[in-house]
Design a protein around this motif. Sequence first.
Motif, PDB file in Angstrom:
ATOM      1  N   SER A  50      -0.276  -6.712  20.491  1.00 22.35           N
ATOM      2  CA  SER A  50      -0.015  -7.718  19.365  1.00 22.35           C
ATOM      3  C   SER A  50      -0.967  -7.397  18.243  1.00 22.35           C
ATOM      4  CB  SER A  50      -0.603  -9.204  19.928  1.00 22.35           C
ATOM      5  OG  SER A  50      -1.965  -9.079  20.215  1.00 22.35           O
ATOM      6  N   THR A  51      -1.801  -6.191  18.183  1.00 16.51           N
ATOM      7  CA  THR A  51      -2.505  -5.919  17.067  1.00 16.51           C
ATOM      8  C   THR A  51      -1.844  -4.830  16.322  1.00 16.51           C
ATOM      9  OG1 THR A  51      -3.900  -4.490  18.420  1.00 16.51           O
ATOM     10  CG2 THR A  51      -4.581  -6.743  18.238  1.00 16.51           C
ATOM     11  N   TYR A  52      -0.844  -4.303  16.857  1.00 17.62           N
ATOM     12  CA  TYR A  52      -0.351  -2.906  16.437  1.00 17.62           C
ATOM     13  C   TYR A  52       0.128  -3.123  14.828  1.00 17.62           C
ATOM     14  CZ  TYR A  52      -0.012  -0.960  21.115  1.00 17.62           C
ATOM     15  OH  TYR A  52      -0.648  -0.407  22.496  1.00 17.62           O
ATOM     16  N   GLU A  53       0.650  -4.173  14.447  1.00 18.59           N
ATOM     17  CA  GLU A  53       1.243  -4.299  13.315  1.00 18.59           C
ATOM     18  C   GLU A  53       0.095  -4.430  12.391  1.00 18.59           C
ATOM     19  OE1 GLU A  53       4.131  -7.579  13.103  1.00 18.59           O
ATOM     20  OE2 GLU A  53       5.591  -6.474  14.121  1.00 18.59           O
ATOM     21  N   GLY A  54      -1.104  -5.102  12.874  1.00 10.29           N
ATOM     22  CA  GLY A  54      -2.223  -5.599  11.991  1.00 10.29           C
ATOM     23  C   GLY A  54      -3.009  -3.945  11.556  1.00 10.29           C
ATOM     24  N   LEU A  55      -2.759  -3.083  12.526  1.00 14.92           N
ATOM     25  CA  LEU A  55      -3.507  -1.692  12.661  1.00 14.92           C
ATOM     26  C   LEU A  55      -2.745  -0.914  11.465  1.00 14.92           C
ATOM     27  CD1 LEU A  55      -4.407  -0.840  16.178  1.00 14.92           C
ATOM     28  CD2 LEU A  55      -5.964  -1.348  14.169  1.00 14.92           C
ATOM     29  N   TYR A  56      -1.609  -1.372  11.699  1.00 13.62           N
ATOM     30  CA  TYR A  56      -0.284  -0.471  10.803  1.00 13.62           C
ATOM     31  C   TYR A  56      -0.686  -0.863   9.161  1.00 13.62           C
ATOM     32  CZ  TYR A  56       3.711   1.646   8.497  1.00 13.62           C
ATOM     33  OH  TYR A  56       4.512   2.338   7.707  1.00 13.62           O
ATOM     34  N   ARG A  57      -0.692  -2.247   9.137  1.00 19.56           N
ATOM     35  CA  ARG A  57      -0.820  -2.780   8.120  1.00 19.56           C
ATOM     36  C   ARG A  57      -2.008  -2.437   7.099  1.00 19.56           C
ATOM     37  NH1 ARG A  57      -4.316  -6.973   6.114  1.00 19.56           N
ATOM     38  NH2 ARG A  57      -3.380  -8.123   4.105  1.00 19.56           N
ATOM     39  N   ASP A  58      -3.132  -2.299   8.022  1.00 19.54           N
ATOM     40  CA  ASP A  58      -4.452  -1.759   7.140  1.00 19.54           C
ATOM     41  C   ASP A  58      -4.439  -0.174   6.786  1.00 19.54           C
ATOM     42  OD1 ASP A  58      -5.712  -4.117   7.924  1.00 19.54           O
ATOM     43  OD2 ASP A  58      -7.031  -3.380   9.422  1.00 19.54           O
ATOM     44  N   MET A  59      -3.853   0.681   7.645  1.00 16.76           N
ATOM     45  CA  MET A  59      -3.529   1.948   7.258  1.00 16.76           C
ATOM     46  C   MET A  59      -2.471   1.899   6.077  1.00 16.76           C
ATOM     47  SD  MET A  59      -3.502   4.197  10.685  1.00 16.76           S
ATOM     48  CE  MET A  59      -1.657   3.631  11.414  1.00 16.76           C
ATOM     49  N   TYR A  60      -1.462   1.290   6.207  1.00 16.93           N
ATOM     50  CA  TYR A  60      -0.861   1.299   4.886  1.00 16.93           C
ATOM     51  C   TYR A  60      -1.340   0.747   3.549  1.00 16.93           C
ATOM     52  CZ  TYR A  60       3.697   0.583   2.215  1.00 16.93           C
ATOM     53  OH  TYR A  60       4.678   0.821   1.333  1.00 16.93           O
ATOM     54  N   LEU A  61      -2.113  -0.150   3.754  1.00 20.72           N
ATOM     55  CA  LEU A  61      -2.530  -0.844   2.471  1.00 20.72           C
ATOM     56  C   LEU A  61      -3.681   0.188   1.883  1.00 20.72           C
ATOM     57  CD1 LEU A  61      -2.884  -4.650   3.221  1.00 20.72           C
ATOM     58  CD2 LEU A  61      -1.349  -3.623   1.750  1.00 20.72           C
ATOM     59  N   ILE A  62      -4.584   0.899   2.741  1.00 20.56           N
ATOM     60  CA  ILE A  62      -5.654   1.680   2.307  1.00 20.56           C
ATOM     61  C   ILE A  62      -4.898   2.874   1.981  1.00 20.56           C
ATOM     62  CG2 ILE A  62      -6.312   3.014   4.437  1.00 20.56           C
ATOM     63  CD1 ILE A  62      -8.628   1.227   1.965  1.00 20.56           C
ATOM     64  N   ARG A  63      -3.712   3.552   2.408  1.00 20.72           N
ATOM     65  CA  ARG A  63      -3.307   4.733   1.727  1.00 20.72           C
ATOM     66  C   ARG A  63      -2.813   4.212   0.553  1.00 20.72           C
ATOM     67  NH1 ARG A  63       1.010   8.680   4.608  1.00 20.72           N
ATOM     68  NH2 ARG A  63      -1.235   9.033   5.801  1.00 20.72           N
TER      69      ARG A  63
END
Length: 388
Positions: free
Chosen positions: A52-65
């Motif tokens: 359930s946290t996978y999308e949140g982890l992806y969001r963080d990586m996307y935003l920081i890139r």
Amino acid sequence: MDVAQSTSGLDLDSGSHGRDPSQDVQEMVQLLTEDGLLVPESRFSAYAPDPSTYEGLYRDMYLIRRFDQESTALQRQGQLALWVPLTGQEAAQIGSGRAMQPADYAFPTYREHGVALTRGVDLPDVLRLFRGVTNGGWDPRKHNFQLYTLVLAAQTLHAVGYAMGIQRDRAANPATPAAASVAYFGDGASSEGDVHEAMVFAASFNAPVVFFCQNNHWAISVPSDVQTRVPLAHRAAGYGFPGIRVDGNDVLAVNAVTAWALDHARQGRGPVLIEAFTYRMSAHTTADDPTKYRASADEEPWVARDPLLRLETHLRANGTGDSFFEYLSAEADAQATRLRSAVLAMEAPDLSQRFNTAYTEPHPLVQEELRLWQDYEAGFVAETEGGN
């Protein structure tokens, strides 16, 4: 998997620094393959992030890139004095940062923008240092995220000292919440004496600290295989504490390994060294030209290992639709707009404030220097007024 024991794949007698470090991959903890497939890993399964946290982890990586890309553009346009990119290292930073609890304390270098995001630092504040309007940018005590350390490897000593303080606080008051510190550093910094001293003290006092080394393969222009003949995680054995090599482009594995290491430290079992095996896809800083010391062919194998692409592949294969990625793209655009507006609005403080931060209490010599500077500046004003 005991990653501190195997040296298979290493030719220790060849005398060559040209070996492909990827041959050590069998030692690495990995939970998500480059094709986006889950890998069972019994040792760290209890610490693996919930799906359930996978999308949140992806969001963080996307935003920081996207933050990294916008910051690079701002520097190229003369709005920042310097920028330190992180492209390629998003999983190592987001995965480890999201494993920390509020009471834990992170000690970064100057590249941990992803960790800053996970600790709640407002991203425009990260750019205040690079804009040159402050020596810091945020309140480290509010976020348990220390200010960026520009002196190579000094933060490892700070992290150990803080961890020893945690020990003493808990000894004096057992009700004090268990916590640990995390020292971030790179493969280049691992050759500094400060890292050795920090690990000696950490081991000697069984300090609750996690040493998190992002092995991005380049100490500016020096490749990591010139600095070490074995995986950096193996160095922990010499100090008597665990060393783990994790796939630094696998955000799930990084998160699980860091969660385990922090738990190990909080329980009073001592320090841990994590080597996140990743790659610096961009320049060391915007003042660096990586084409002078590495070929584009060196980067090609790592394109397929992109941490964002890996998790996106998994998400799409497991039901995450286009709407999530479209919304995230719009969110990143809004972030970029806000970031640019915030940077352009940053104004340098009056230089007199620099004198006031040299010492906690007023210092006679500094006050004298301030008066000399004020007289010097006043001379220009008088000359300008006289000319009018």
